[in-house]
Structures are given as C-alpha cells and as structure tokens.
Design a protein around this motif. Structure first.
Motif, PDB file in Angstrom:
ATOM      1  N   GLY A  60       0.814  -1.214   0.000  1.00 15.83           N
ATOM      2  CA  GLY A  60       0.000   0.000   0.000  1.00 15.83           C
ATOM      3  C   GLY A  60       0.844   1.259   0.000  1.00 15.83           C
ATOM      4  N   GLY A  61       2.086   1.160  -0.502  1.00 12.60           N
ATOM      5  CA  GLY A  61       2.926   2.346  -0.601  1.00 12.60           C
ATOM      6  C   GLY A  61       3.146   3.013   0.745  1.00 12.60           C
ATOM      7  N   GLN A  62       3.147   4.345   0.735  1.00  7.27           N
ATOM      8  CA  GLN A  62       3.405   5.066   1.984  1.00  7.27           C
ATOM      9  C   GLN A  62       2.260   4.904   2.980  1.00  7.27           C
ATOM     10  N   ILE A 155      11.767   5.563  -4.766  1.00  7.46           N
ATOM     11  CA  ILE A 155      11.790   5.199  -3.343  1.00  7.46           C
ATOM     12  C   ILE A 155      12.365   6.334  -2.501  1.00  7.46           C
ATOM     13  N   THR A 156      13.408   6.987  -3.008  1.00  5.82           N
ATOM     14  CA  THR A 156      13.994   8.105  -2.261  1.00  5.82           C
ATOM     15  C   THR A 156      12.997   9.245  -2.064  1.00  5.82           C
ATOM     16  N   THR A 157      12.037   9.371  -2.978  1.00  3.32           N
ATOM     17  CA  THR A 157      11.009  10.413  -2.868  1.00  3.32           C
ATOM     18  C   THR A 157      10.131  10.181  -1.643  1.00  3.32           C
ATOM     19  N   ARG A 526       1.799  12.197  -3.955  1.00  2.00           N
ATOM     20  CA  ARG A 526       2.978  12.849  -3.394  1.00  2.00           C
ATOM     21  C   ARG A 526       3.183  12.412  -1.946  1.00  2.00           C
ATOM     22  N   PRO A 527       4.414  12.549  -1.426  1.00  2.00           N
ATOM     23  CA  PRO A 527       4.667  12.157  -0.032  1.00  2.00           C
ATOM     24  C   PRO A 527       3.717  12.866   0.937  1.00  2.00           C
ATOM     25  N   LYS A 531       1.198  16.327   9.020  1.00  2.00           N
ATOM     26  CA  LYS A 531      -0.160  16.254   9.561  1.00  2.00           C
ATOM     27  C   LYS A 531      -0.853  14.974   9.090  1.00  2.00           C
ATOM     28  N   MET A 532      -0.699  14.627   7.813  1.00  2.00           N
ATOM     29  CA  MET A 532      -1.306  13.409   7.276  1.00  2.00           C
ATOM     30  C   MET A 532      -0.698  12.167   7.917  1.00  2.00           C
TER      31      MET A 532
END
Length: 565
Positions: A60-62, A155-157, A526-527, A531-532
């Motif tokens: 699920g990514g980030q 990934i670095t992002t 986006r990263p 807060k998120m």
C-alpha cells in the motif's frame, strides 16, 4: 547431485524443507522473550507451548508504511509487541520495516525510533545529485534494471534517504526484535501460474522460494552460481534502498507507473545538462581540434531526450511523428554511415493506443542499440535506463538455481540464467506464504491490511490459493460487511493457523467516511505531510487500541490450542 546436507554445508545453495540453522537459534531465543511477555499479560503457558505468532503488513505504498508504524506503536503500548515472533511485509510495509531495523533493538525504544522516522518522512527529500550518484553506482552491476531506477528516483522520494547498508548489516543475531521477512514474487512463475513457485522471501540469513524450499545466503543473492551450486561470480549484497525498491515496485497499474517513470526520467535527464557539458569538455581536452566529438556528445544527448519526449507523447495520446523523424535524421547524420535504423513511421497508426506503444517500445530499444557512435559514462547510463524502459525489465538478478540437477525443484526455476523479481502485490498483497511454511509452525497470524480498495481481497485470495494445500482456514465474510468492513475478523480451522484480519479503514475508526479516507490516503500520490502522517498513524493505531482485549483473547486461545496439540 549434492545431498541437502552437503548443500547446506557448502554455504552456497540449500534445498531443504527446514529452517536455516541461524533462524532456528534466533527463534528459540525470541520465544523466551515471547514467554516473558505472555507472563506479564497473565497468559500462562509452559515454555515449550509458547505460540508462534506472525504479524503481517500488506502492501500500500506510503499508506502501508505509515499504517504499520502506527499499528506497531499501539501494539507496544498494549504490551503485545513482544508476543510477535515474525514480522513479515510486502511493498510499502517493507519500507517501514527497513526504517525500523536500522535501529538495533528498535522494539525496546519504539517511541524514540518512531519520532526519528516521522521527522525524516516529513523532512526534505534526497537531492538530484545524490540520487544520480546512487544510480551511477547501481549501473556498475551486471544486472541493471528498472528496480535500480525506481530505487534512486522513486523510493527516495517517499523514504527520504539512501540507506546503503545491507540487510545483513542491519541484523544482529542477538537482536531483541521480531524476526523480519521481506517478500517479493518471481515474475516468470507468476506468469506461468502452476509451473513453479512465485513466493520468494528474503530474511537476514537466506533468500529463496518459500514453498519449494530452495535458498541461498542473503549476502550471496544476486551472485552467479555454477551448476554445482557454488558461486561463480560474486556480486555485492543488495543495499536496503534497492531491497525496498524490489519489494515496493508497484504503486499503481503499469500505465500509471510507466507515465510516472517517464516523467521522472525526463526531469532527471534535464538535470544532467552540466554533466553532459563536462563530458563534452573532457572530449575536447583529448583533442581540442575535434569539434565532431564535442558535437556528438550533445547530439547523442538530444536523441535520448527526444526518445523520452516521444514516449511521453504516446502516453499523453499525442502524435510523436516529428520527434521520430528528428531522431532518425540525427542518427543518419552522426552515425558515420553505420546506423541501421529504418522505420516506416507513416505506416503506424499513432491514434491506436496499443500500436503506438508497441512502436515506441521497439523504436526506443533499437535507437539505443544504434547509438554506438558516441557514448560517455553518463550517456551510457541514460541509454541503459531507456532500454530497460522499452523492455520493461524489473528486479533482474542471477538465478542461483540455474541448471542445477534436483528433481524437487520445479523445472521452470532452472531454465534461465537470470530471474526477474517484483512487488508481491502484483499477485497477492500480503506476505502469507512466508509464514505458512510448515517448518515455521505458526499458530496465529495477525494480518494488517492496508490495501487501497477491497478490504478482504488478500484473505479471500489466500484461502483460494491454499485450498489444495490445506494450510489456511475457511474464510466467510458477512455480505453486509463487504462494503462496510469492521475492524476485526477471526478465521479458524483444524490443523491450520488462526488468522486475524484487520482492514485499515473501517466503519469503526472511520465511521461513514471510509471512502473519504481511502481517497485522501491514496497509494500513488505525493509524499504525505506531517499532519497526514500523524492522522494516519492514529487511525491505524485505533484498530489495535480498540481490539487489544480481543487480541489478548486470541493469543490466549492459541496457547490453549497449542496445549492440546
């Protein structure tokens, strides 16, 4: 053919349905920690009947990365973290695991480690210069692929760092943490379905096929082997940045990833202008009168940029004909008559999506092959990136099972000198098969599901895949829960592990805003802001906080069940 014991002694390849000796020793020690934890929770059992509990983090990514962190924090507060024997993840969950295991004994100081991770994730990203330097280093490998590009550019992002340590660097045999298992799949086996074993796991000690029982030392994974299972050519052990890319290389469907990568490559190439100028200057220093070579550097660079723009044109449903004609003209002018590229551009219908894609893939690959009249180190890297994009090569590594003679290994695993490995989420978005190995003897599986949409897909699909193996309980979901999931489900069966399934977004922690949360915390975006991150950690943590008594109850039940076995 060597016997299993001889293979094990060789230290190279091991074909055997048993645990690695080092894992056995660690698990025995970790079970003592679990025993002490159960005593504190007033769950009484003998040391020989301690249940083996595995915690799974889905992809699920980030969202998965942050969700797993929030869940672990609450498990720690509830005194349940030390009950966990194995921690296994796919895709985004492995990003969290990689961050945690940077810190020795992270489970004993999770609050401090959590703060450090959040600070990094909400801070500045990796610079283009550092990403480029990392990519150049990856380019030295025998088997370069889009996974290397994904590591440096994508990934670095999200993880905001370049972790150059390896999995074996991260691990201490005396660790007080759960035993980590990172999981991917074998692309060839996925495509061939019943031929072969797609489930591939990577632990601090071994990497290999979970169901087949074929493994190589983790530090040797990626090296080239002889038919007798001895190393032929050693490659450096993959670093943690690459491992995170290998595990987390699917954040959306292929077309979305493709567009994302082409845009990243476009930005990356534009940032290389000063490097290209330096290359041209170096050529001029060799022969100040040789203006041809200086011009060739820039012309080669322009062709590569045009190739990127051409691919973006097709993805954006625009006509790439002018760019194609420009590329062909430049190649003819600067190839010294050695160019062999000839394409009937006028015969291709670029309005037809699939025809256009097929054309640009073949065209890109052939142009890169034709660009032999000048190629500096920088341009060589650019060419290789575009070739991988055209061929869509991910996770390529030497096959440690190539041509070995062992009837217990599926023939499809022996055929190719290299294998391609990719995100397990492309087949099953949870690492069930890493902990369903009989030799791990798991009694209770706690599955944290961070999937983007269908909240029960991982558990229902695992049941279907395991039907013939009889290693997974029956799964029955109330019809009314399919679109309105609750926060805690238990599935039981005879002679199989009990499975607890916890969907991230549910009607308990999100009320009637489940869809709103899913949309807000998308996989491919986006990263997340600080807060998120805080909000998502809280939402994930509520699933543990609200069910800590139920978790204790199921752990107690696992103890009772083990006592009766």
């Amino acid at each position: 053919m060597m016997s299993a014991s001889k293979l094990q002694e060789s230290g190279d390849v091991r074909i055997e349905h048993s645990l690695n000796t080092n894992e056995k020793e660690f698990v025995a020690k970790r079970r003592e920690t679990v025993f002490q934890s159960l005593q504190k929770l007033k769950i009484h059992c003998s040391q020989t009947k301690v249940p083996n509990i595995a915690l799974l983090g889905s992809g699920g990514g980030q969202r998965a990365m942050v969700g797993l962190l929030g869940s672990l924090v609450e498990l720690d507060k509830a005194g349940l973290l030390d009950c966990i024997l194995y921690l296994s993840g796919v895709s985004g969950s492995t990003w969290c695991m990689a961050s945690l295991y940077q810190e020795p004994d992270w489970s004993t100081k999770l609050d401090t480690v959590k703060d450090k991770i959040i600070k990094r994730l909400s801070g500045p990203g990796v610079s283009c210069e550092n990403a480029y330097a990392k990519l150049k280093n990856y380019h030295k490998k025998d088997n370069f692929s889009l996974t290397d590009v994904w590591a440096a550019m994508a990934i670095t992002t999200y993880v905001k760092e370049i972790d150059e340590l390896t999995l074996t660097d991260h691990w201490d045999h005396l660790s007080k943490d759960p035993f980590p298992i990172y999981t991917v799949i074998d692309k060839h086996c996925k495509q061939e379905k019943k031929r072969g074993d797609p489930w591939f796991e990577i632990s601090p000690y071994e990497a290999g096929y979970s169901i087949t029982g074929a493994f190589v030392g983790t530090s040797s994974f990626g090296s080239r082997f002889h038919e007798n299972c001895r190393r032929k050519k050693t490659q450096d052990e993959m670093d943690m940045l690459y491992l995170q890319a290998l595990c987390g290389s699917v954040l959306a469907d292929r077309e979305e990833i493709c567009k994302f990568l082409w845009e990243k490559i476009n930005d990356f190439f534009k940032n290389l202008t000063s490097t290209i100028e330096r290359d041209a200057f170096e050529e001029m220093k060799k022969d100040p009168k040789n203006q041809v070579q200086k011009t060739a550097v820039f012309k080669c660079y322009q062709v590569l940029m045009d190739l990127v723009d051409m691919n973006l044109c097709v993805l954006n449903r625009k006509d790439p004909s002018e760019l194609i004609e420009s590329i062909i003209k430049t190649l003819k002018e600067h190839s010294g008559g050695k160019g062999h590229l000839s394409f009937p551009v006028e015969k291709t219908n670029f309005a037809e999506k699939q025809a256009a894609k097929l054309f640009v893939n073949i065209f890109t690959e052939q142009v890169c092959k034709d660009l032999n009249w000048f190629c500096s180190e920088t341009l060589g890297l650019c060419k290789r990136i575009l070739t991988c994009m055209a061929s869509w090569i991910w996770g390529r590594n030497y096959n440690f099972l190539h041509k070995i003679k062992d009837k217990s290994v599926p023939s499809t695993l022996l055929e190719n000198e290299t294998r391609d490995y990719e995100d397990a989420g492309l087949l099953l978005n949870s690492p069930y098969f890493s902990v369903l190995r009989k030799e791990r003897d798991i009694d209770l599986i706690i599955s944290l599901d961070f999937s983007e949409s269908h909240p029960f897909k991982t558990v229902t699909e695992t049941r279907e895949l395991c039907e013939e193996l009889n290693i997974f309980p029956e799964v029955s979901i109330p019809t009314e829960d399919l679109n309105k999931p609750k926060d805690f489900y238990v599935f039981k069966g005879k002679n199989v592990p009990t499975v607890i399934h916890i969907p991230l977004f549910n009607v308990v922690n999100c009320g009637d805003k489940v869809e709103k949360f899913r949309k807000k915390y998308g996989t491919f975006q986006r990263p997340y802001s600080r807060k998120m991150i805080s909000e998502l950690m809280e939402v994930a943590g509520q699933n543990i906080l609200n069910n800590k008594d139920k978790l204790r109850e199921q752990i107690s039940e696992a103890v009772r069940k083990k006592r009766l076995d």
